[in-house]
Design an enzyme around this catalytic site. Structure first.
Site, short mmCIF file in Angstrom:
data_model
loop_
_atom_site.label_atom_id
_atom_site.label_comp_id
_atom_site.label_asym_id
_atom_site.label_seq_id
_atom_site.Cartn_x
_atom_site.Cartn_y
_atom_site.Cartn_z
N ASP A 1 0.86 -1.16 0.00
CA ASP A 1 0.00 0.00 0.00
C ASP A 1 0.92 1.23 0.00
O ASP A 1 2.13 1.14 0.15
CB ASP A 1 -0.94 -0.02 1.22
CG ASP A 1 -2.17 0.83 0.99
OD1 ASP A 1 -3.19 0.62 1.65
OD2 ASP A 1 -2.12 1.73 0.10
C1 GLC Z 1 -4.28 4.21 -0.36
C2 GLC Z 1 -5.19 3.07 0.06
C3 GLC Z 1 -5.26 1.94 -0.94
C4 GLC Z 1 -5.08 2.47 -2.34
C5 GLC Z 1 -3.66 3.03 -2.43
C6 GLC Z 1 -3.39 3.63 -3.83
O1 GLC Z 1 -3.55 4.67 0.74
O2 GLC Z 1 -4.94 2.51 1.34
O3 GLC Z 1 -6.53 1.29 -0.76
O4 GLC Z 1 -5.26 1.43 -3.29
O5 GLC Z 1 -3.40 4.00 -1.44
O6 GLC Z 1 -4.21 4.73 -4.02
#
Ligand code: GLC
Length: 732
Positions: free
Chosen positions: A294
């Site tokens: 993430d």
């Molecule tokens: C965010 C979220 C995740 C998302 C990622 C990319 O922090 O936690 O669900 O896919 O970043 O945007």
């Protein structure tokens, strides 16, 4: 869709393909030969790559203006064409193709880039939030919605969505409960499979298909007290019997990727958790794709007290089995030195790159690297897409109360009040992709199409920042036959980094309902929320209550049609509605207490929820026959058939979802008081009956899992319950 890994094994066993160039032509490398087996192409390309090229494949940057204001930190702006992937934040395929052209033509090996994005419940045609879609109990419909999302994404040049989010969640204070499929592992697993197949199709390389990404791996929904980014306390047993369940289903459905979670899992953060990332995913599930972290999750290991610095964070995450690093650039910066120092093995780097390349080959990116040309009108919101959005919106709404005032007569004089009455943006919910307010049908607009006499007065804002005008709302209600009160949440009140200490709607909204209820006219309360909310004080003020969640672009048409009876409500809750926040967490599949009766209950409030998991009303009534079994005895390897006949005893044709629950009353690993193990939704015409059949296979449907992931089924007594009836099954 063949399971992702079975394709690999099949092609890996195939005989080596001798690429015979046509007579006289230059031999083309195996990896550029579209006819060669994927595994051959992967190995050939890997053998040609320099170490630097390999490391860059394990990094993801951002291309476009970051549209998630929770994700701060320096965004790497220079995107090298040898990079593995970008989060592509744009709806213009030309910019994406220009970047891809650089990758294909300006680099030594011409490795295509993987363009990812958060397509959570639609790209431009926005569907109901996933929690709402779960309330439809229509996995086939959720799959069609995912299909539309894939087509719009593919046409924009998005190869990979960071979806489905399948975090089991039981705390509505946690804003991200809106993004998943509720409190039940089995429900989340079934929707996960349908959505993965909707995105990936039968052949991942076929035009229109995009790679899925199961997230957030794993246990993010157990965030303590509903706060975001905080630790989670999850035993190995609960990890297996609750949080891993939907991810396992998604991997078996062929999901190409997963995303590792922020949360600390009982001391080891999800993004550096060797047990989940490698032992479970790779060694037990044999997943052949890759895991992306993430946002900044590798660097956050420092905040979480696991790593002293970026280099150690990169080492811990990579050695745990995390293949791709989202945005924080730590793999690019530190893997070379870590390999040099022997802290990361070259073999592991090769295996990580192999997995990334495999997904790119299976997506067909080497052979078709560019998004097709199209106009926005050809790409987005075409009538077929909107009709799927309408269908999903209609089936996701849940009728919670109806003192016989719904459906409304089309000639009723309606006073439509509340902050969401004429709203055309909050219905998109969070993670609304490239959705736009201008695409939305407001409730007011839908109501005007459905009813002859609608007067709209907001009466107040969503919170106290906007001036109230209860008097104007009361005046409108006074000259109407019925009040429809549209309350709820801003889309930003749920989703990421959106925890709330209370699920009560703001006082200003509840005050409007009180003022309207005092007029003495029938009141319909519509709740446009991203989470279960505390309706205790509002419930007595309304003659009818409908949870409309955030239903996407077709919300207004769906709601108006549901209120007029054009559509019959068929939604049922995929998550328990707490009586009050003091009960949280409260969910249906809890284990038994040590005490029975009144012991262990709250002394000051009821201990039962406001609305149970699976609750939802219709405009008709259904009568369930007693359950019949083909046998009450079954061997572990045998099968029995359970059947119930459901009769529509009312006047309206309607869909009904039948939930089948099992109970294992005595087990060495104690089981939940009941567990959903099958559901099915069917249309039943007025006055007619339909059979619902559950083919029971003991290990799959009665079995459980232990803390090592071993599936087993106890011999002995089980209960099977559906509707109000319950029968016993004996496993011999
Ligand atoms: C965010 C979220 C995740 C998302 C990622 C990319 O922090 O936690 O669900 O896919 O970043 O945007």
């Amino acid at each position: 869709m063949k399971a992702f890994h079975s394709i690999i094994i099949a092609v890996a066993l195939s005989s080596a393909v001798q690429v015979q160039a046509a007579s006289g032509k230059k031999q083309i490398p195996v990896y550029k030969n579209a006819k060669a087996p994927v595994e051959q192409r992967v190995e050939d390309l890997l053998s040609r790559m320099t170490f630097e090229e390999k490391v860059l494949q394990l990094n993801q940057y951002v291309l476009g203006r970051n549209d998630n204001d929770n994700n701060i930190g320096e965004v790497v702006s220079k995107v090298p064409p040898e990079l593995g992937s970008v989060i592509y934040i744009n709806d213009n395929y030309a910019i994406r193709n220009a970047m891809q052209k650089r990758c294909m033509e300006e680099t030594r090996l011409g490795i295509p880039m993987l363009f990812g994005y958060d397509v959570i419940h639609g790209f431009r045609t926005i569907f109901p939030i996933p929690l709402a879609q779960a309330a439809s109990w229509n996995t086939e419909l959720a799959g069609r919605a995912a299909r539309v999302a894939a087509l719009e994404s593919y046409a924009t040049g998005i190869d990979w969505t960071f979806s489905p989010m399948v975090d089991v969640a039981r705390d509505p204070r946690w804003g991200r409960i809106s993004e998943g499929y509720g409190e039940d592992p089995y429900t989340a697993a079934r929707f996960c499979e349908a959505v993965v197949r909707g995105y990936q199709g039968e052949d991942l390389s076929a035009p229109g298909n995009i790679a899925a990404c199961l997230k957030h791996y794993v246990g993010y929904g157990a965030s303590e007290a509903g706060r975001d980014y905080v630790p989670t306390e999850i035993s190995r047993q609960t990890l297996w019997d609750t949080y891993l369940t939907p991810f396992e289903a998604g991997v078996k459905a062929g999901a190409a990727t997963l995303m590792s979670s922020f949360n600390n899992i009982s001391g080891t953060p999800g993004s550096a958790n060797r047990y989940t990332l490698t032992e479970v995913r790779k060694n037990i599930w044999k997943h052949e794709g890759f895991v992306v972290s993430d946002w900044d999750a590798v660097k956050q290991l420092i905040n979480q007290g696991m790593a002293a610095d970026g280099k150690e964070a990169a080492m811990l995450a990579f050695n745990a089995g995390l293949e791709m690093d989202m945005v924080d650039d730590l793999y690019r910066k530190h893997l070379p030195a870590l390999v040099e120092e022997g802290k990361v093995s070259m073999a592991d780097v090769d295996e990580a790159v192999r997995r990334v390349l495999r997904v790119k080959f299976l997506l067909g990116l080497f052979d078709n690297p560019y998004a097709p040309e199209s106009t926005p009108e050809q790409r987005y919101l075409i009538p077929e897409y909107r009709s799927v959005a309408l269908e999903a919106a209609v089936e996701s709404a849940v009728l919670l109360k109806n003192n016989s005032i719904l459906p409304l007569s089309r000639n009723s004089r309606i006073a439509l009040v509340g902050p969401l009455a004429d709203d055309a943006v909050n219905m998109l919910g969070r993670w609304a992709g490239r959705g736009r307010g201008e695409d939305c049908v407001s409730i007011l607009s839908g109501m005007k199409s459905e009813f002859a006499d609608v007067t709209c007065v907001r009466g107040c804002g969503l919170d106290s920042k906007e001036a109230c005008n209860y008097e104007a709302a009361v005046a409108a209600v006074a000259s109407a036959d019925v009040a429809v009160v549209c309350l709820g949440e801003k889309n930003g009140w749920s989703g990421e980094n959106a925890s709330r200490s209370t699920t009560l709607l703001p006082e200003v909204q509840r005050g409007l309902l009180d003022a309207v209820a005092a007029c003495g006219k029938p009141v319909v309360l519509l709740l446009g929320t991203g989470r279960p909310v505390d309706v205790t004080t509002m419930e007595p003020k309304a003659d009818a209550i409908m949870e409309i969640w955030q239903l996407g672009v077709e919300e207004g048409n769906a709601v108006a049609g549901l209120l007029s009876g054009k559509y019959v409500p068929s939604g049922k809750l995929p998550v328990t509605f707490q009586y009050t926040d003091g009960q949280i967490p409260i969910y249906y599949n809890r284990r038994n207490s040590a005490r029975r009766g009144t012991q262990g209950l709250y002394q000051d409030i009821q201990s039962t929820p406001m609305y149970e998991f699976g609750y939802g009303l219709s405009y008709t009534t259904f009568e369930y026959s007693p359950v019949s079994l083909s046998s009450s005895e079954v061997t572990e390897g045998g099968k029995i058939t359970a059947r119930v006949t459901v009769r529509n005893t009312g006047k309206a044709d309607a869909k009904e979802t039948v939930h089948w629950f099992i109970t294992d009353p005595y087990s060495i690993i104690t089981r939940p008081v009941k567990e959903l193990r099958f559901f099915e939704k069917k249309l039943i015409r007025a006055g007619e009956s339909v059979d619902f059949v559950f083919e029971i296979e003991p290990l799959r449907d009665l079995g459980f899992v232990d803390e090592n992931g071993r599936k087993y089924v106890d011999k002995g007594l089980y209960h099977l319950s559906v509707g109000s009836s319950k029968v016993d099954i004996n496993v011999r």
